[in-house]
Design an enzyme around this catalytic site. Structure first.
Site, PDB file in Angstrom:
ATOM      1  N   GLU A  82      41.785  37.345  64.637  1.00  0.00           N
ATOM      2  CA  GLU A  82      42.473  36.056  64.800  1.00  0.00           C
ATOM      3  C   GLU A  82      42.266  35.123  63.611  1.00  0.00           C
ATOM      4  OE1 GLU A  82      41.947  34.262  68.678  1.00  0.00           O
ATOM      5  OE2 GLU A  82      42.377  32.276  67.875  1.00  0.00           O
ATOM      6  N   LYS A 260      36.931  30.358  76.171  1.00  0.00           N
ATOM      7  CA  LYS A 260      37.472  31.415  75.287  1.00  0.00           C
ATOM      8  C   LYS A 260      37.223  31.043  73.827  1.00  0.00           C
ATOM      9  CE  LYS A 260      40.889  33.811  73.004  1.00  0.00           C
ATOM     10  NZ  LYS A 260      41.407  33.631  71.641  1.00  0.00           N
ATOM     11  N   ASP A 276      27.182  44.769  72.409  1.00  0.00           N
ATOM     12  CA  ASP A 276      28.053  45.055  73.557  1.00  0.00           C
ATOM     13  C   ASP A 276      28.805  43.760  73.919  1.00  0.00           C
ATOM     14  OD1 ASP A 276      29.150  45.443  76.070  1.00  0.00           O
ATOM     15  OD2 ASP A 276      27.446  46.573  76.844  1.00  0.00           O
ATOM     16  N   HIS A 374      46.935  27.620  61.959  1.00  0.00           N
ATOM     17  CA  HIS A 374      47.380  28.968  62.315  1.00  0.00           C
ATOM     18  C   HIS A 374      48.601  29.369  61.511  1.00  0.00           C
ATOM     19  CE1 HIS A 374      45.197  30.807  65.569  1.00  0.00           C
ATOM     20  NE2 HIS A 374      45.034  29.639  66.149  1.00  0.00           N
TER      21      HIS A 374
HETATM   22  C1  MEV Z   1      42.259  30.105  70.498  1.00  0.00           C
HETATM   23  O1  MEV Z   1      41.848  31.433  70.274  1.00  0.00           O
HETATM   24  C2  MEV Z   1      41.101  29.287  71.045  1.00  0.00           C
HETATM   25  C3  MEV Z   1      41.473  27.875  71.493  1.00  0.00           C
HETATM   26  O2  MEV Z   1      42.560  27.947  72.411  1.00  0.00           O
HETATM   27  C4  MEV Z   1      40.244  27.310  72.151  1.00  0.00           C
HETATM   28  C5  MEV Z   1      40.483  25.991  72.858  1.00  0.00           C
HETATM   29  O3  MEV Z   1      41.620  25.713  73.276  1.00  0.00           O
HETATM   30  O4  MEV Z   1      39.485  25.265  73.043  1.00  0.00           O
HETATM   31  C6  MEV Z   1      41.939  27.039  70.339  1.00  0.00           C
END
Ligand code: MEV
Length: 424
Positions: A82, A260, A276, A374
């Protein structure tokens, strides 16, 4: 016979498996060669690590810079697909540096191994019997790993609980094991299996599962850092991040994405260092749900100076001995770059990266939104797909961003147009 039914596929050599796979799937020789490139991992090693191996799958490896964790400077390897993650971590670490970097503590390398006994005639009495025989159970467990014990690790305690389940009461014995520099799954599982005949004898029931728990709530790291408001981009950004945290705390849909973002950093370091990653994900999300509601792994608040203070607490089950961390040469090299001498040191750095990654995402979201960063990388990727390199790829990417048309067909047109103008 269906194509996925290939008895004996596992017995073939790697090239033979690939040949069969080509016949079955129609992939070209070139595609086969791409898959057969195992990168920094010798093919023979790969073939021994998992089953039915045909090749390798490489990911970009980037270095996150600027990290100071407990006063020590680190370059942090990250493997992932990413864009913006490595840049985000490096930027957040640079901001944290202004106020001294990350402070991280840990609760020790302690894992839990569960032994499930069912059909126990008198669960409460069985629990009491198990606890009375604690010494014997621990001795049996520790006999499985004299090396770990000699290094100060091993099974230290036992916890017994009677749980209600869909299938009636169960007596669950939990071995509490100090895993030292190992992630511990092998050691703990071996111990859990070894003590189970004794558990059956003491409970009068039948033992089914004997396995480590990935809810590693005795193997936590706690990372904190102060992010100076000016370095962050001003007080609006501080407010924005605190609001973002409040949103995640109140809403599981947002919270999943918040966590995430943390795992973007944690898993990328884990992958680079041969850990792992599934165990880490399982640990993180189950720990986030421990109250019964799904919550953020980090907290964010403003301090009296108006600076932003972040704290991340999460399980971090990682090891330096055993597993891919030992056998994968690239993982070994990455651990050397990182400079972690113990599993706990690696865990602490990963905690700092998780917090940094979270900050990077929240800062971008609270300020400009993440798409701008991005898009830059995305445009560069699309440009590179035309075969353009260096300054030409940069120019194609910049033109596509300016035109808000980031597409391969446009990149190709620009490639044709601009490469004609440039000297070969
Ligand atoms: C993208 O991989 C991760 C984000 O969505 C995390 C977030 O929204 O805090 C940018």
């Amino acid at each position: 016979m269906e194509k996925s039914e290939q008895p004996g596929f596992y017995k073939l050599s790697m090239p033979e498996r690939m040949k069969t796979l080509q016949e079955l799937s129609g992939i070209s020789d070139e595609e086969a060669r791409t898959l057969q490139n195992t990168g920094g991992l010798p093919a023979e090693t790969a073939d021994k690590m998992i089953e039915n191996v045909v090749g390798g799958m490489t990911l970009p490896l980037g270095m996150a810079m600027n990290f100071v964790v407990n006063g020590k400077d680190y370059i942090v390897p990250m493997a992932l697909e990413e864009p913006s993650v490595v840049a985000g971590a490096s930027k957040a670490a640079k901001i944290a540096r202004v106020k001294g970097g990350f402070k991280v503590t840990n609760t020790g390398p302690v894992m839990i191994g569960q032994i499930q006994a069912v059909d126990v005639p008198e669960p409460k009495k069985a629990k009491a019997r198990l606890l009375r025989k604690k010494k014997e159970i621990l001795a049996k467990a520790n006999a499985q790993d004299p090396m770990l014990v000699s290094l100060g690790g091993g099974a230290k305690d036992i916890n017994v609980k009677v749980i209600r389940s869909l299938k009636g009461p169960m007596v669950v014995s939990e071995l509490i094991v100090n895993c030292g520099d190992a992630m511990g799954a092998n050691a703990v599982n071996t111990m859990a299996e070894a003590v189970s005949p004794l558990v059956e004898e003491l409970t009068g029931g039948k033992v089914y599962l004997r396995i480590i728990s990935n809810l590693a709530d005795r193997r936590l790291v706690k990372a904190t850092a102060v992010f100076e408001k000016e370095a962050l981009g001003g007080k609006e950004v501080v407010e924005g991040v605190v609001y973002a945290y409040a949103f995640a705390d109140a809403d599981p849909y947002r919270c999943a994405t918040h966590n995430k973002g943390i795992m973007n950093g944690v898993v990328a370091v884990a992958l680079a260092c041969g850990q792992d990653t599934r165990a880490l994900e399982a640990g993180a999300h189950s720990y986030a749900s421990r109250s019964g509601a799904y919550k953020p792994l980090s907290t964010w608040k403003k301090n009296r100076d108006g600076d932003l203070v972040g704290t991340l607490e999460m399980p971090m089950a990682v090891g330096l001995v055993g597993g891919a961390a030992r056998v994968h040469p690239a993982a070994r090299a990455n651990i050397k770059i990182l400079g972690a001498k113990t599993a706990l040191e690696l865990a602490e750095v990963m905690g700092a990266v998780g917090l940094a990654q979270n900050l990077a995402a929240l800062r971008a979201l609270a300020a400009e939104g993440i798409q701008r960063g991005h898009m830059k990388l995305h445009a560069r990727n699309v440009a590179a797909n035309t075969g353009a390199q260096g300054a030409l790829a940069d120019e194609i990417a910049e033109r596509m961003i300016a035109e808000r048309k980031i597409r391969f067909d446009r990149a190709k047109e620009l490639f044709d147009e601009l490469s004609k103008k440039r000297p070969a």
